[in-house]
Design a protein around this motif. Structure first.
Motif, PDB file in Angstrom:
ATOM      1  N   GLU A 152       0.829  -1.207   0.000  1.00 61.74           N
ATOM      2  CA  GLU A 152       0.000   0.000   0.000  1.00 61.74           C
ATOM      3  C   GLU A 152       0.864   1.259   0.000  1.00 61.74           C
ATOM      4  OE1 GLU A 152      -3.134   0.053   2.867  1.00 61.74           O
ATOM      5  OE2 GLU A 152      -3.250  -2.138   2.951  1.00 61.74           O
ATOM      6  N   THR A 153       0.313   2.312  -0.619  1.00 63.31           N
ATOM      7  CA  THR A 153       0.983   3.614  -0.661  1.00 63.31           C
ATOM      8  C   THR A 153       0.583   4.435   0.559  1.00 63.31           C
ATOM      9  OG1 THR A 153       0.986   3.587  -3.073  1.00 63.31           O
ATOM     10  CG2 THR A 153       1.302   5.712  -2.013  1.00 63.31           C
ATOM     11  N   VAL A 154       1.534   5.123   1.131  1.00 66.26           N
ATOM     12  CA  VAL A 154       1.286   5.986   2.294  1.00 66.26           C
ATOM     13  C   VAL A 154       1.213   7.435   1.799  1.00 66.26           C
ATOM     14  CG1 VAL A 154       2.097   6.738   4.554  1.00 66.26           C
ATOM     15  CG2 VAL A 154       2.478   4.382   3.807  1.00 66.26           C
ATOM     16  N   ASP A 155       0.106   8.113   2.111  1.00 68.53           N
ATOM     17  CA  ASP A 155      -0.126   9.496   1.691  1.00 68.53           C
ATOM     18  C   ASP A 155      -0.188  10.402   2.908  1.00 68.53           C
ATOM     19  OD1 ASP A 155      -0.403   8.602  -0.955  1.00 68.53           O
ATOM     20  OD2 ASP A 155      -2.533   8.177  -0.631  1.00 68.53           O
ATOM     21  N   ILE A 156       0.095  11.671   2.669  1.00 65.95           N
ATOM     22  CA  ILE A 156      -0.023  12.685   3.706  1.00 65.95           C
ATOM     23  C   ILE A 156      -0.941  13.793   3.205  1.00 65.95           C
ATOM     24  CG2 ILE A 156       2.016  13.974   2.929  1.00 65.95           C
ATOM     25  CD1 ILE A 156       2.540  14.648   5.901  1.00 65.95           C
ATOM     26  N   ALA A 157      -1.782  14.291   4.084  1.00 69.83           N
ATOM     27  CA  ALA A 157      -2.688  15.403   3.781  1.00 69.83           C
ATOM     28  C   ALA A 157      -2.410  16.513   4.790  1.00 69.83           C
ATOM     29  CB  ALA A 157      -4.149  14.961   3.860  1.00 69.83           C
ATOM     30  N   PRO A 178      14.189  11.651   0.583  1.00 70.71           N
ATOM     31  CA  PRO A 178      15.500  10.984   0.691  1.00 70.71           C
ATOM     32  C   PRO A 178      15.456   9.494   0.406  1.00 70.71           C
ATOM     33  CG  PRO A 178      14.678  11.577   2.857  1.00 70.71           C
ATOM     34  CD  PRO A 178      13.778  12.229   1.874  1.00 70.71           C
ATOM     35  N   HIS A 179      14.306   8.863   0.617  1.00 72.35           N
ATOM     36  CA  HIS A 179      14.207   7.417   0.392  1.00 72.35           C
ATOM     37  C   HIS A 179      13.231   7.069  -0.734  1.00 72.35           C
ATOM     38  CE1 HIS A 179      16.553   6.802   4.041  1.00 72.35           C
ATOM     39  NE2 HIS A 179      15.746   7.684   4.646  1.00 72.35           N
ATOM     40  N   GLY A 180      12.900   8.053  -1.537  1.00 72.84           N
ATOM     41  CA  GLY A 180      12.046   7.802  -2.694  1.00 72.84           C
ATOM     42  C   GLY A 180      10.593   7.552  -2.322  1.00 72.84           C
ATOM     43  N   PHE A 295       8.059   0.266   3.685  1.00 73.47           N
ATOM     44  CA  PHE A 295       9.266   1.011   4.059  1.00 73.47           C
ATOM     45  C   PHE A 295       9.561   0.816   5.549  1.00 73.47           C
ATOM     46  CE2 PHE A 295       9.752   4.551   0.651  1.00 73.47           C
ATOM     47  CZ  PHE A 295       9.682   3.587  -0.344  1.00 73.47           C
ATOM     48  N   ASP A 296      10.806   0.970   5.867  1.00 73.85           N
ATOM     49  CA  ASP A 296      11.186   0.976   7.271  1.00 73.85           C
ATOM     50  C   ASP A 296      10.567   2.206   7.947  1.00 73.85           C
ATOM     51  OD1 ASP A 296      12.992  -0.165   9.433  1.00 73.85           O
ATOM     52  OD2 ASP A 296      13.662   1.935   9.360  1.00 73.85           O
ATOM     53  N   GLN A 297      10.193   2.073   9.209  1.00 73.31           N
ATOM     54  CA  GLN A 297       9.545   3.172   9.910  1.00 73.31           C
ATOM     55  C   GLN A 297      10.413   4.427   9.910  1.00 73.31           C
ATOM     56  OE1 GLN A 297       7.599   2.232  13.533  1.00 73.31           O
ATOM     57  NE2 GLN A 297       7.621   4.337  14.329  1.00 73.31           N
ATOM     58  N   LYS A 298      11.699   4.268  10.082  1.00 75.14           N
ATOM     59  CA  LYS A 298      12.596   5.422  10.105  1.00 75.14           C
ATOM     60  C   LYS A 298      12.626   6.117   8.752  1.00 75.14           C
ATOM     61  CE  LYS A 298      15.532   7.906  12.465  1.00 75.14           C
ATOM     62  NZ  LYS A 298      15.110   8.663  13.671  1.00 75.14           N
ATOM     63  N   HIS A 299      12.557   5.364   7.675  1.00 74.89           N
ATOM     64  CA  HIS A 299      12.559   5.960   6.332  1.00 74.89           C
ATOM     65  C   HIS A 299      11.279   6.752   6.079  1.00 74.89           C
ATOM     66  CE1 HIS A 299      15.659   2.771   4.774  1.00 74.89           C
ATOM     67  NE2 HIS A 299      16.174   3.628   5.668  1.00 74.89           N
ATOM     68  N   LEU A 300      10.153   6.224   6.522  1.00 71.27           N
ATOM     69  CA  LEU A 300       8.901   6.967   6.357  1.00 71.27           C
ATOM     70  C   LEU A 300       8.926   8.265   7.166  1.00 71.27           C
ATOM     71  CD1 LEU A 300       6.141   4.187   6.439  1.00 71.27           C
ATOM     72  CD2 LEU A 300       6.743   5.651   4.522  1.00 71.27           C
ATOM     73  N   GLU A 301       9.432   8.210   8.355  1.00 77.13           N
ATOM     74  CA  GLU A 301       9.510   9.421   9.164  1.00 77.13           C
ATOM     75  C   GLU A 301      10.398  10.478   8.498  1.00 77.13           C
ATOM     76  OE1 GLU A 301      10.718   8.507  13.123  1.00 77.13           O
ATOM     77  OE2 GLU A 301       9.161   6.986  13.425  1.00 77.13           O
ATOM     78  N   GLU A 302      11.504  10.067   7.927  1.00 75.44           N
ATOM     79  CA  GLU A 302      12.397  11.019   7.263  1.00 75.44           C
ATOM     80  C   GLU A 302      11.764  11.589   5.994  1.00 75.44           C
ATOM     81  OE1 GLU A 302      16.052   8.968   6.649  1.00 75.44           O
ATOM     82  OE2 GLU A 302      16.609   8.957   8.788  1.00 75.44           O
ATOM     83  N   ASN A 303      11.017  10.791   5.262  1.00 74.82           N
ATOM     84  CA  ASN A 303      10.318  11.310   4.080  1.00 74.82           C
ATOM     85  C   ASN A 303       9.269  12.348   4.482  1.00 74.82           C
ATOM     86  OD1 ASN A 303      11.807   9.753   2.358  1.00 74.82           O
ATOM     87  ND2 ASN A 303      10.179   8.261   1.925  1.00 74.82           N
ATOM     88  N   ILE A 304       8.526  12.065   5.551  1.00 72.94           N
ATOM     89  CA  ILE A 304       7.512  13.026   6.019  1.00 72.94           C
ATOM     90  C   ILE A 304       8.178  14.310   6.492  1.00 72.94           C
ATOM     91  CG2 ILE A 304       5.756  13.415   7.786  1.00 72.94           C
ATOM     92  CD1 ILE A 304       5.125  10.423   7.658  1.00 72.94           C
ATOM     93  N   SER A 305       9.296  14.190   7.174  1.00 67.98           N
ATOM     94  CA  SER A 305      10.003  15.387   7.635  1.00 67.98           C
ATOM     95  C   SER A 305      10.509  16.219   6.463  1.00 67.98           C
ATOM     96  CB  SER A 305      11.176  14.982   8.531  1.00 67.98           C
ATOM     97  OG  SER A 305      10.725  14.271   9.660  1.00 67.98           O
ATOM     98  N   ALA A 306      10.947  15.563   5.404  1.00 61.96           N
ATOM     99  CA  ALA A 306      11.463  16.290   4.237  1.00 61.96           C
ATOM    100  C   ALA A 306      10.357  17.069   3.536  1.00 61.96           C
ATOM    101  CB  ALA A 306      12.131  15.311   3.279  1.00 61.96           C
ATOM    102  N   ILE A 307       9.198  16.453   3.342  1.00 65.04           N
ATOM    103  CA  ILE A 307       8.126  17.154   2.636  1.00 65.04           C
ATOM    104  C   ILE A 307       7.520  18.255   3.508  1.00 65.04           C
ATOM    105  CG2 ILE A 307       6.215  15.636   3.320  1.00 65.04           C
ATOM    106  CD1 ILE A 307       5.231  15.862   0.416  1.00 65.04           C
TER     107      ILE A 307
END
Length: 357
Positions: A152-157, A178-180, A295-307
């Motif tokens: 599944e794809t994880v989205d942010i609103a 950073p992790h695509g 994705f690894d939990q840490k990778h998802l957190e870093e992607n959310i922080s980047a956006i």
């Protein structure tokens, strides 16, 4: 026949007038009545004598009959007026008594909402909505709720405190995760000559110039076999011929989002690594992809922080009515494609990446 009709009309008028009507002899004269009777006798020879003779005789007796009928009617009216009016019996009053309501059981006490694992609010065993929680808990909840057979794809609103109707408050940009995004993207490059060779070396899936433009112009959307488009500045005048085909699909290269660049290699590499384009819609909400549930939990957190850092950098400033940093960010939630509900992130964790960067 004509005589019979005359006699009938005269007789009916005498009946209506009653006793006050003139006598037949006074109205027609005695001689007239005799002649009428004689005429009726002459017609009687032809087979109508009984009827005519009867009518003639009735005319002679009509005044007396009308007078007697009038006297009888007057007597009846006098008797009715002298009789005392009898009032109708009074209606019986029905006593209405209020019916006592049947005894009912008291309503059951409301069920108390409990926060279960992952920060999800449950009521009677059913999940209702997400409550504000830390970024780590929100990501953990999304990963736990993604139980589909596919990744599944994880989205942010992200809800912003802007007025999207104002042109100076439009929030639009690009974020490099950073992790695509975990999604394979086909990249097309509109370039010719040396720039086309550079695009092929960078790993572009589709590379073309004027020939590709003519093919899209002829076949329309059927010739589009890519997800993102990049163009060299020299190709922009030629791309105007297919702007109506690429524009509605979000594929028209735009210098504001970095898809029109002289650095073809860098543009293609950014899409390969995890380039995400976003724009605030009419409800001032930004939707974007932040990765996959695998994705690894840490990778998802870093992607959310980047956006989130990119969105905060695009806050309108130095204009009338511009929101402050606190009012600019209203809230954000993350969710998966088939997951149940969304998970709201507290503001402190959303603003933390901005401080770090």
């Amino acid at each position: 026949m004509a005589l019979r009709q005359v006699l009938r009309s005269y007789g009916s008028s005498l009946l209506r007038l009653g006793g006050g009507a003139p006598s037949a002899a006074g109205f027609y004269g005695a001689g007239s009545l005799r002649r009428m009777s004689a005429a009726a006798g002459d017609e009687g020879e032809k087979g109508e004598a009984p009827a005519a003779a009867g009518l003639g005789g009735w005319l002679l007796k009509a005044p007396a009959a009308a007078a007697s009928a009038a006297e009888a009617a007057a007597e009846e009216i006098t008797e009715e007026s002298s009789t005392p009016a009898v009032s109708p019996p009074p209606k019986r009053l029905v006593e209405v008594r209020a019916l006592a309501e049947p005894e009912r059981e008291p309503p059951a006490p409301p069920r108390r909402a409990n926060i279960i694992r992952g920060g999800v609010v449950s009521k009677g065993g059913a999940a209702l909505k997400a409550v504000a929680m830390t970024l780590a808990d929100a990501v953990a909840g999304v990963k736990a709720g993604a139980a589909a057979k596919f990744d599944e794809t994880v989205d942010i609103a992200v809800r912003l405190g802007i007025d999207p109707r104002r042109s100076d408050m439009i929030v639009r940009g690009v974020a490099n995760l950073p992790h695509g995004t975990g999604k394979k993207i086909r990249v097309c490059v509109f370039a010719e000559g040396v720039h086309a060779d550079e695009a092929r070396a960078a790993g572009a899936d589709v590379v073309g110039g004027e020939e590709l433009i003519n093919e899209i112009k002829t076949l329309g959307a059927g010739a589009i076999d890519f997800d993102k488009a990049v163009a060299h500045p020299d190709m922009m005048p030629k791309l105007s011929a297919i702007a109506r085909v690429l524009g509605p699909r979000g594929l028209m290269p735009n210098p504001k989002v970095g898809t029109v660049s002289s650095d073809i290699k860098g543009a293609v590499a950014s899409f390969r690594l995890g380039r995400v384009e976003f724009r605030a819609e009419k409800n001032a909400i930004v939707h974007a992809i932040v990765g996959k549930a695998s994705f690894d939990q840490k990778h998802l957190e870093e992607n959310i922080s980047a956006i989130m850092a990119t969105i905060m950098d695009l806050r309108p400033k130095l204009i009338k009515g511009a929101p402050s940093a606190t009012n600019y960010l209203k809230g954000a939630t993350i969710s998966s494609t088939m997951g149940k509900g969304s998970f709201k992130i507290i503001k402190e964790d959303l603003l933390a990446p901005v401080v770090k960067l």
